[in-house]
Design an enzyme around this catalytic site. Structure first.
Site, PDB file in Angstrom:
ATOM      1  N   ASP A 246       0.794  -1.481   0.363  1.00 26.45           N
ATOM      2  CA  ASP A 246       0.184   0.006   0.135  1.00 26.45           C
ATOM      3  C   ASP A 246       0.659   1.236   0.097  1.00 26.45           C
ATOM      4  O   ASP A 246       0.581   2.070   0.203  1.00 26.45           O
ATOM      5  CB  ASP A 246      -0.851   0.067   1.185  1.00 26.45           C
ATOM      6  CG  ASP A 246      -2.296  -0.727   0.962  1.00 26.45           C
ATOM      7  OD1 ASP A 246      -2.138  -1.371  -0.451  1.00 26.45           O
ATOM      8  OD2 ASP A 246      -2.682  -1.247   2.045  1.00 26.45           O
TER       9      ASP A 246
ATOM     10  N   LYS B  86      -5.178  -6.363  -4.544  1.00 26.64           N
ATOM     11  CA  LYS B  86      -5.793  -6.944  -3.016  1.00 26.64           C
ATOM     12  C   LYS B  86      -7.061  -5.844  -2.919  1.00 26.64           C
ATOM     13  O   LYS B  86      -7.427  -4.977  -3.275  1.00 26.64           O
ATOM     14  CB  LYS B  86      -5.285  -7.326  -1.818  1.00 26.64           C
ATOM     15  CG  LYS B  86      -4.984  -5.578  -1.366  1.00 26.64           C
ATOM     16  CD  LYS B  86      -3.630  -5.258   0.276  1.00 26.64           C
ATOM     17  CE  LYS B  86      -3.386  -4.666   0.878  1.00 26.64           C
ATOM     18  NZ  LYS B  86      -4.207  -4.175   1.910  1.00 26.64           N
TER      19      LYS B  86
ATOM     20  N   CYS C 172      -3.113  -3.048   6.916  1.00 28.09           N
ATOM     21  CA  CYS C 172      -3.090  -4.422   6.098  1.00 28.09           C
ATOM     22  C   CYS C 172      -1.321  -4.699   5.933  1.00 28.09           C
ATOM     23  O   CYS C 172      -1.253  -6.527   5.385  1.00 28.09           O
ATOM     24  CB  CYS C 172      -2.934  -3.436   4.789  1.00 28.09           C
ATOM     25  SG  CYS C 172      -4.137  -3.190   4.536  1.00 28.09           S
TER      26      CYS C 172
END
Length: 262
Positions: free
Chosen positions: A60, A170, A203
């Site tokens: 991310d 994702k 995450c």
């Protein structure tokens, strides 16, 4: 003299997991990579892993989370902590690539129609149904929040993925849920996964937990990870990784260990 028509050719997406084939034969033996052990220290414990069976997953580090014009900044989050891993990753990733370690970029990148997202996921980021949630355009530039192919889902420019890097989209906190990530790691013959990125307590942690559950050896890179959550969240994440899931080291420690190895 060699006959090109009968020479065996490599068949497989990854050289680490390929057959040698021609019309008359199939050779399913794999040539093991030359071991390259690297030793780092996690608190008082020495931890050795094999670079030849290692990949790094960068989670991310994308515009919506790390850019000052991205989604988190738009909803009032201070994204400066999320930018902290940029410089350490700029130092680490070229060295890992040069050592043949796969670099995997794991970003939120949802379908434009959001058909694989249940209301529970949408509600977290759009609690009243009228906020700038997943898939909605950012007022500043029109990019659709966390949507695959959009500016919002792209890696920040400072990190510049290279052509041989691998990108995986994702759709949940964990990058293993409903994605091809596990298949890719197994095709690369990976045993050890280095984790970096944001948010370390969300995450990154969820993906690391699932990697552990699937049998991978995992190391969290503390200097290459960060969170916009309160400091106690990072402290708890480091504790839990060490206590239950794997080990904690740093990109700088790996660079130092690699230099000693050469």
């Amino acid at each position: 003299m060699s006959d090109p028509e009968n020479d065996q050719i490599s068949l497989g997406a990854s050289p680490r997991n390929a057959w040698r084939v021609n019309a008359d034969s199939v050779d399913m033996t794999r040539q093991p990579a030359q071991s390259r052990p690297v030793t780092v220290v996690d608190q008082a414990r020495r931890v050795t892993f094999d670079l030849s069976q290692t990949a790094i997953i960068v989670v991310d580090m994308q515009n919506d989370f790390c850019h000052r014009d991205g989604w988190l900044a738009h909803i009032g989050v201070d994204v400066e902590p999320a930018r902290a891993p940029i410089a350490p990753l700029q130092r680490l990733l070229p060295a890992l690539r040069a050592a043949g370690v796969p670099v995997i970029w794991l970003n939120w990148g949802n379908r434009p129609d959001r058909m694989n997202l249940p209301p529970a996921v949408l509600h977290v980021y759009d609690p009243d149904g009228r906020s700038t949630g997943i898939g909605k355009p950012l007022p500043s530039n029109g990019a659709h929040v966390l949507e695959e192919g959009s500016w919002a889902a792209s890696v920040v420019a400072e990190l510049s993925p290279e052509a041989n890097d691998i990108a995986v989209s994702k759709f949940r906190m964990s990058g293993f849920q409903d994605t091809e990530l596990d298949s890719i790691l197994r095709n690369l013959d990976v045993r050890t996964v280095l984790f970096a990125g944001v948010n370390a307590d969300q995450c990154v942690a969820c993906s690391l937990h699932d990697a552990n559950f699937l049998g991978y050896d995992v190391l969290l890179l503390e200097d290459c990870s960060a969170t916009t959550s309160p400091a106690f969240c990072m402290q708890a994440t480091l504790y839990n990784v060490r206590q239950c899931f794997g080990f904690v080291t740093s990109g700088e420690a790996i660079l130092t260990a690699m230099e000693k190895d050469t």
